[in-house]
Design a protein around this motif. Structure first.
Motif, mmCIF file in Angstrom:
data_model
loop_
_atom_site.group_PDB
_atom_site.id
_atom_site.type_symbol
_atom_site.label_atom_id
_atom_site.label_comp_id
_atom_site.label_asym_id
_atom_site.label_seq_id
_atom_site.Cartn_x
_atom_site.Cartn_y
_atom_site.Cartn_z
ATOM 1 N N PRO A 170 0.619 -1.043 0.029
ATOM 2 C CA PRO A 170 0.035 0.180 -0.037
ATOM 3 C C PRO A 170 0.856 1.331 0.010
ATOM 4 O O PRO A 170 0.329 2.329 -0.562
ATOM 5 C CB PRO A 170 -0.883 -0.178 1.205
ATOM 6 N N VAL A 171 2.071 1.110 0.880
ATOM 7 C CA VAL A 171 2.737 2.308 0.619
ATOM 8 C C VAL A 171 4.455 1.741 1.073
ATOM 9 O O VAL A 171 4.575 0.843 1.772
ATOM 10 C CB VAL A 171 2.448 3.362 1.697
ATOM 11 N N LEU A 172 5.367 2.201 0.305
ATOM 12 C CA LEU A 172 6.643 1.678 0.655
ATOM 13 C C LEU A 172 7.192 2.896 1.671
ATOM 14 O O LEU A 172 7.636 4.032 1.503
ATOM 15 C CB LEU A 172 7.668 2.125 -0.571
ATOM 16 N N ASP A 173 7.108 2.203 2.864
ATOM 17 C CA ASP A 173 7.719 3.064 4.208
ATOM 18 C C ASP A 173 8.848 2.462 4.905
ATOM 19 O O ASP A 173 9.367 2.837 5.780
ATOM 20 C CB ASP A 173 6.401 3.047 5.085
ATOM 21 N N ASP A 174 9.547 1.647 4.038
ATOM 22 C CA ASP A 174 10.628 0.789 4.540
ATOM 23 C C ASP A 174 11.514 0.481 3.335
ATOM 24 O O ASP A 174 11.146 0.568 2.135
ATOM 25 C CB ASP A 174 10.548 -0.276 5.597
ATOM 26 N N VAL A 175 12.707 0.019 3.564
ATOM 27 C CA VAL A 175 13.668 -0.408 2.467
ATOM 28 C C VAL A 175 13.483 -1.934 2.477
ATOM 29 O O VAL A 175 13.559 -2.590 1.516
ATOM 30 C CB VAL A 175 15.097 0.043 2.660
ATOM 31 N N VAL A 176 13.515 -2.799 3.799
ATOM 32 C CA VAL A 176 13.603 -4.090 3.877
ATOM 33 C C VAL A 176 12.162 -4.449 4.409
ATOM 34 O O VAL A 176 11.926 -3.883 5.640
ATOM 35 C CB VAL A 176 14.813 -4.536 4.562
ATOM 36 N N TYR A 177 11.682 -5.483 3.689
ATOM 37 C CA TYR A 177 10.174 -5.878 4.238
ATOM 38 C C TYR A 177 10.434 -7.636 4.546
ATOM 39 O O TYR A 177 11.082 -8.487 3.670
ATOM 40 C CB TYR A 177 9.424 -5.991 3.136
ATOM 41 N N TYR A 178 10.331 -8.147 5.700
ATOM 42 C CA TYR A 178 10.439 -9.258 6.170
ATOM 43 C C TYR A 178 9.025 -9.894 5.836
ATOM 44 O O TYR A 178 8.027 -9.541 6.630
ATOM 45 C CB TYR A 178 11.038 -9.460 7.465
ATOM 46 N N VAL A 179 9.066 -11.046 5.352
ATOM 47 C CA VAL A 179 7.831 -11.654 4.931
ATOM 48 C C VAL A 179 7.000 -12.193 6.297
ATOM 49 O O VAL A 179 5.870 -12.347 6.495
ATOM 50 C CB VAL A 179 8.048 -13.021 4.119
ATOM 51 N N GLN A 180 7.864 -12.847 7.183
ATOM 52 C CA GLN A 180 7.341 -13.310 8.755
ATOM 53 C C GLN A 180 6.758 -12.320 9.349
ATOM 54 O O GLN A 180 6.220 -12.660 10.411
ATOM 55 C CB GLN A 180 8.489 -14.186 9.365
ATOM 56 N N GLN A 181 7.340 -11.114 9.097
ATOM 57 C CA GLN A 181 6.868 -9.821 10.192
ATOM 58 C C GLN A 181 5.769 -8.961 9.528
ATOM 59 O O GLN A 181 5.103 -8.312 10.298
ATOM 60 C CB GLN A 181 7.996 -9.016 10.521
ATOM 61 N N GLU A 182 5.844 -8.966 8.377
ATOM 62 C CA GLU A 182 4.623 -7.984 7.432
ATOM 63 C C GLU A 182 3.795 -8.944 6.656
ATOM 64 O O GLU A 182 3.987 -9.925 6.310
ATOM 65 C CB GLU A 182 5.517 -6.868 7.000
ATOM 66 N N ASP A 183 2.677 -8.291 6.548
ATOM 67 C CA ASP A 183 1.602 -8.848 5.773
ATOM 68 C C ASP A 183 1.944 -8.211 4.380
ATOM 69 O O ASP A 183 1.311 -7.250 3.970
ATOM 70 C CB ASP A 183 0.183 -8.372 6.199
ATOM 71 N N ILE A 184 2.550 -9.166 3.714
ATOM 72 C CA ILE A 184 2.768 -8.677 2.090
ATOM 73 C C ILE A 184 2.157 -9.337 1.147
ATOM 74 O O ILE A 184 2.002 -10.540 1.145
ATOM 75 C CB ILE A 184 4.372 -8.917 1.745
ATOM 76 N N GLN A 185 0.983 -8.492 0.537
ATOM 77 C CA GLN A 185 0.207 -9.418 -0.450
ATOM 78 C C GLN A 185 1.195 -9.878 -1.600
ATOM 79 O O GLN A 185 1.782 -9.227 -2.303
ATOM 80 C CB GLN A 185 -0.761 -8.395 -1.091
ATOM 81 N N HIS A 186 1.052 -11.413 -1.690
ATOM 82 C CA HIS A 186 1.975 -11.886 -2.777
ATOM 83 C C HIS A 186 1.271 -13.031 -3.318
ATOM 84 O O HIS A 186 0.519 -13.703 -2.818
ATOM 85 C CB HIS A 186 3.439 -11.948 -2.313
ATOM 86 N N LEU A 187 1.740 -13.424 -4.565
ATOM 87 C CA LEU A 187 1.570 -15.037 -5.152
ATOM 88 C C LEU A 187 2.532 -15.276 -6.013
ATOM 89 O O LEU A 187 3.023 -14.465 -6.890
ATOM 90 C CB LEU A 187 0.114 -14.535 -6.014
ATOM 91 N N VAL A 188 2.920 -16.413 -5.803
ATOM 92 C CA VAL A 188 4.093 -17.121 -6.798
ATOM 93 C C VAL A 188 3.278 -18.354 -7.084
ATOM 94 O O VAL A 188 2.720 -18.914 -6.678
ATOM 95 C CB VAL A 188 5.199 -17.583 -6.026
ATOM 96 N N GLN A 189 3.371 -18.356 -8.717
ATOM 97 C CA GLN A 189 2.686 -19.436 -9.248
ATOM 98 C C GLN A 189 3.488 -19.983 -10.280
ATOM 99 O O GLN A 189 4.256 -19.113 -11.015
ATOM 100 C CB GLN A 189 1.340 -18.761 -10.056
ATOM 101 N N VAL A 190 3.576 -21.374 -10.523
ATOM 102 C CA VAL A 190 4.142 -22.051 -11.683
ATOM 103 C C VAL A 190 3.028 -22.283 -12.533
ATOM 104 O O VAL A 190 2.125 -23.079 -12.022
ATOM 105 C CB VAL A 190 4.854 -23.117 -11.248
ATOM 106 N N ILE A 191 3.099 -21.886 -13.776
ATOM 107 C CA ILE A 191 2.050 -22.352 -14.750
ATOM 108 C C ILE A 191 2.760 -23.067 -15.891
ATOM 109 O O ILE A 191 3.537 -22.284 -16.365
ATOM 110 C CB ILE A 191 1.073 -20.925 -15.392
#
Length: 179
Positions: A96-117
């Protein structure tokens, strides 16, 4: 009557002449290779160049909102040349906003999707993955231009909202352009 017959014969000959000369030899077909020269990913112990990387500002009222989408072709060069069905790795994530430089997946709610199609896999053509650990580092282009993104994640396959299989390492870096 003789004139009409001559006209019919002439028309037939003209039609045959067009049919005989209607084909032409065009240039050889070059299969387009989509590579953006904008980054690479490492997945299942192999490195793949990206064929697409997109960085956009999805919220016009928040100039530091970001949405990223990258695509890598998992086929070998021989498979691409042989027109084997598409087999892509896609990674989409947003903030929603880049308010940091490093984002840790286990500490923050990062909306993401990885797919192999894999269009060649009739049994499971789409596999979804969830990042369970790792980080995403973003060097924001505050006033536009190139924005460098690096990530080092641990993935688990997700089936019906349940994580299955062994952890996989997924890492890479890419450059997106912010207008």
């Amino acid at each position: 009557m003789k004139f009409e017959h001559t006209l019919t014969v002439f028309g037939t000959l003209l039609l045959l002449a067009f049919a005989a000369t209607g084909c032409y030899k065009g240039s050889d077909f070059d299969n387009p290779v989509y590579l953006c020269d904008c980054g690479t990913v490492n997945f299942q112990n192999s490195e793949y160049p990206l064929k697409m990387a997109e960085a956009v500002v999805p919220d016009s009222l928040e100039p530091l909102s970001r949405s990223y989408h990258i695509v890598a072709d998992l086929r070998s060069a021989e498979e691409v040349d042989a027109h084997v069905d598409a087999h892509d790795l896609t990674f989409h994530f947003s903030f929603p906003v880049l308010d940091d430089v490093v984002y840790y997946v286990q500490q923050e709610d990062i909306q993401h999707l990885v797919q192999v199609i894999n269009h060649g896999d009739d049994l499971i053509p789409v596999r979804d993955y969830q990042a369970t650990d790792g980080s995403i580092v973003i060097n924001p282009a505050y006033s536009g231009g190139e924005e460098l993104v690096e990530f080092n994640l641990t993935l688990r396959e997700q089936v019906d909202s349940i994580l299955v299989g062994l952890p996989l390492v997924f890492s890479g870096s890419f450059t997106g352009i912010i207008d």
